[in-house]
Design an enzyme around this catalytic site. Structure first.
Site, short mmCIF file in Angstrom:
data_model
loop_
_atom_site.label_atom_id
_atom_site.label_comp_id
_atom_site.label_asym_id
_atom_site.label_seq_id
_atom_site.Cartn_x
_atom_site.Cartn_y
_atom_site.Cartn_z
N THR A 21 10.22 11.06 -1.33
CA THR A 21 10.03 10.09 -2.40
C THR A 21 8.82 10.49 -3.23
OG1 THR A 21 8.61 8.75 -1.04
CG2 THR A 21 10.93 8.15 -1.07
N GLU A 78 15.51 6.39 -1.21
CA GLU A 78 15.85 5.88 0.13
C GLU A 78 17.29 5.37 0.20
OE1 GLU A 78 13.13 5.24 -1.57
OE2 GLU A 78 11.37 5.01 -0.29
N LYS A 137 -0.06 -11.16 -11.84
CA LYS A 137 -0.23 -12.47 -11.21
C LYS A 137 -1.27 -13.25 -12.01
CE LYS A 137 1.12 -10.22 -7.05
NZ LYS A 137 0.75 -8.80 -7.00
N TRP A 189 3.91 -15.53 -11.78
CA TRP A 189 4.18 -14.11 -11.98
C TRP A 189 4.69 -13.87 -13.39
CZ3 TRP A 189 7.19 -12.03 -7.05
CH2 TRP A 189 6.29 -12.01 -5.97
#
Ligand code: AMP
Length: 538
Positions: free
Chosen positions: A175, A321, A431, A436
């Site tokens: 990754t 993944e 935040k 959010w």
């Protein structure tokens, strides 16, 4: 019958059914190399035989350092069908990082393009391969090295497939994480086969033997989204762009070979769009051209602007993944019937889950969120082509929930129709005062401004609100736009408290090796940024 799902079946199918189908590759000198599936079959098996004779044992890792071309396709099948594990090295990484990855994976063999030998030279003292094979793309390889052509010429052609269990590893990728060391993911034959079957379905990539497929996404990144496997499975003609990934070169191939299907990150398609919109040249493209765009969010404006040229953009989401395919956005007929505006809203989302991929959203307090299109949380997934662990990384267990789901690190919502929409990476979400704010939504909106080339919105610490959004904007060449213009453009599209407090203009948005915005670098750059009220206070 208990019939194993292995890639050898794909190779044999290609020989039986599609021997005359073409595989075209653009070489570094821009000339085109042409061969047929029959050639590909013979050469992939010759590679399998040569590697076996050179001592490759089942499970051994064979690294590639290559652009997208016919030899890389031979590696995708020759290595895997001989029981080896194809490890595609990312040529855009720093040489030290490539050395770390190749050593961590214990790669035994390396197959490297001659044009990438200067890169290999930078890390060859740090990794010990048993054998290095050089692909002569631009002439004879350097004296003393083993040429790929000589290597496969040693094959007699009587080679037999070894017994391979479907759960055996066939490939691996690391990754391109922006934090910490890269982590390896091993794919099984079973996972790759099921991924290919699913991706060909009409409501996924919808590939068939009628297609001419051009994977722009590099073969060293997440299996080029599985496109090489899916294309061979269906018998589609394949066109590889080699190292030439600029808009003009890609459009030239699209026109010359009549590409009907492609896939790549938004950056590539934005460049192509700019070329089309400039009107410098009229390209005669395939009338049903479609392209999967993913890897990072496809701005809604990109989808609409491509439609004007009769080119369909399909928005998809996935991860290394996950082999990588997770979702794709096709509009259900009853939603399409509600008109263009609704259809565009759904096409801009990341889409519905592939068959056998399951998704759930987990809120910060650990609850499973309803599919209401509003409740944000971390996306967790499971399925037959999703990693159950990282390679040789026992301390990475916190990426899986106690009940076995993979935690993606992406923050999203899922609506009642099942369409997932990414609102952020969990580390990028802003935040503000306990709420959010999605940086992706703001970026998409800003990139809809005609004077903006690209934009990234980051969280910057704020004395009162904890964090507030700062927009970093790159203007189109020659365009004039002010911070106030951008803020005005966003008004009405968002709640007031969600708007970026300030806009700064930058020359470029830093990118990762796979073309994604590197917000970590931007956050570093602006970590001491002082907001207007702080500047005023002195
Ligand atoms: P990689 O493993 O390098 O392919 O990166 C996977 C990550 O890329 C995902 O976890 C997402 O954060 C991001 N990503 C991939 N596709 C999309 C998309 N269509 N929209 C937004 N983010 C995406």
């Amino acid at each position: 019958m208990n019939y194993p799902l292995t890639l050898a079946h794909f190779l044999e199918r290609a020989r039986l059914l599609f021997p005359s189908v073409e595989i075209v590759s653009r070489k570094p000198d821009k000339t085109l190399h042409r061969e047929t599936y029959a050639d590909f079959y013979r050469r992939a098996r010759a590679l399998a035989e040569a590697l076996t004779k050179a001592g490759m044992k089942p499970g051994d890792r064979v690294a590639t350092l290559s652009w997208n071309h016919w030899v890389h396709l031979e590696c995708y099948f020759g290595i895997t069908c001989a029981g080896g594990v194809l490890h595609t090295l990312n040529l855009r990484l720093h040489p030290d990082e490539i050395a770390y990855i190749a050593s961590h994976a214990s790669d035994r063999f390396l197959i490297v393009d001659d044009v990438l030998l200067p890169l290999y030279d930078k890390f060859k003292d740090k990794v010990k391969f048993d054998k290095v094979v050089v692909v002569p793309l631009s002439g004879a390889p350097p004296k003393g090295s083993t040429s790929y052509e000589d290597f496969i010429a040693t094959a007699k052609g009587d080679w037999q497939y070894p017994a391979i269990a479907e759960t055996d590893g066939c490939a691996m990728c690391y990754t391109s994480g922006t934090t910490g060391k890269p982590k390896g993911v091993v794919y099984s034959h079973r996972g790759m086969v099921l991924h290919a079957l699913a991706s060909c379905m009409p409501d996924m990539f919808g590939l068939s033997q009628d297609d001419c497929v051009m994977p722009v996404v590099p073969m060293f990144h997440a299996n080029a989204w599985g496109i090489p496997y899916s294309a061979v499975l269906t018998g589609a003609k394949i066109v590889f762009p080699g190292p030439h990934l600029d808009a003009e070169s890609l459009l030239d191939l699209c026109e010359r070979e009549q590409i009907s299907f492609s896939g790549g990150v938004p950056t590539v398609w934005l460049a192509i769009l700019q070329n089309l919109e400039s009107g410098q040249r009229k390209w005669k493209l395939h009338p049903k051209f479609r392209s999967v765009v993913g890897g990072s969010a496809a701005p809604p404006s990109l989808i609409e602007r491509f439609d004007k040229f009769g080119m369909k953009v399909l928005h998809a989401w996935g991860m290394t993944e996950m082999s990588p395919l997770g979702t794709i956005s096709h509009v259900k007929p009853h939603l399409a019937a509600q008109g263009e505006k609704v259809a565009y809203e759904y096409r801009a989302k990341q889409g519905t889950q592939a068959p056998y991929v399951e998704m759930r959203v987990v809120t910060p307090d650990g609850k499973i969120a309803p599919w209401d299109g509003k409740t944000m949380g971390e996306l967790e997934v499971r399925g037959p082509w999703i990693a159950a662990s990282y390679f040789n990384q026992p301390d990475a267990g916190d990426k899986w929930s106690a009940d076995g789901w993979f935690k993606t690190g992406d923050v999203c919502t899922i609506d009642p129709e099942g369409y997932m929409q990414i609102t952020d990476r969990s580390k990028d979400v802003i935040k503000s005062g306990g709420e959010w704010i999605s940086s992706v939504d703001l970026e998409n909106a800003i990139m809809g401004h005609p004077a903006v080339a690209e934009a990234a919105v980051i969280a910057v610490p704020h004395p009162k609100w904890d964090e507030r959004p700062l927009a970093c904007v790159v203007k189109k060449p020659g365009a004039a736009v002010s911070a106030a213009d951008i803020r005005k453009f966003l008004e009405g599209k968002f709640a007031k408290w969600q708007l970026p407090d300030e806009v700064v203009f930058v020359d470029a948005i830093p990118r990762t090796s796979t073309g994604k915005f590197q917000k970590l670098t931007l956050r570093e750059q602006f970590k001491d940024f002082r907001w207007a009220e702080e500047r005023k206070a002195g």
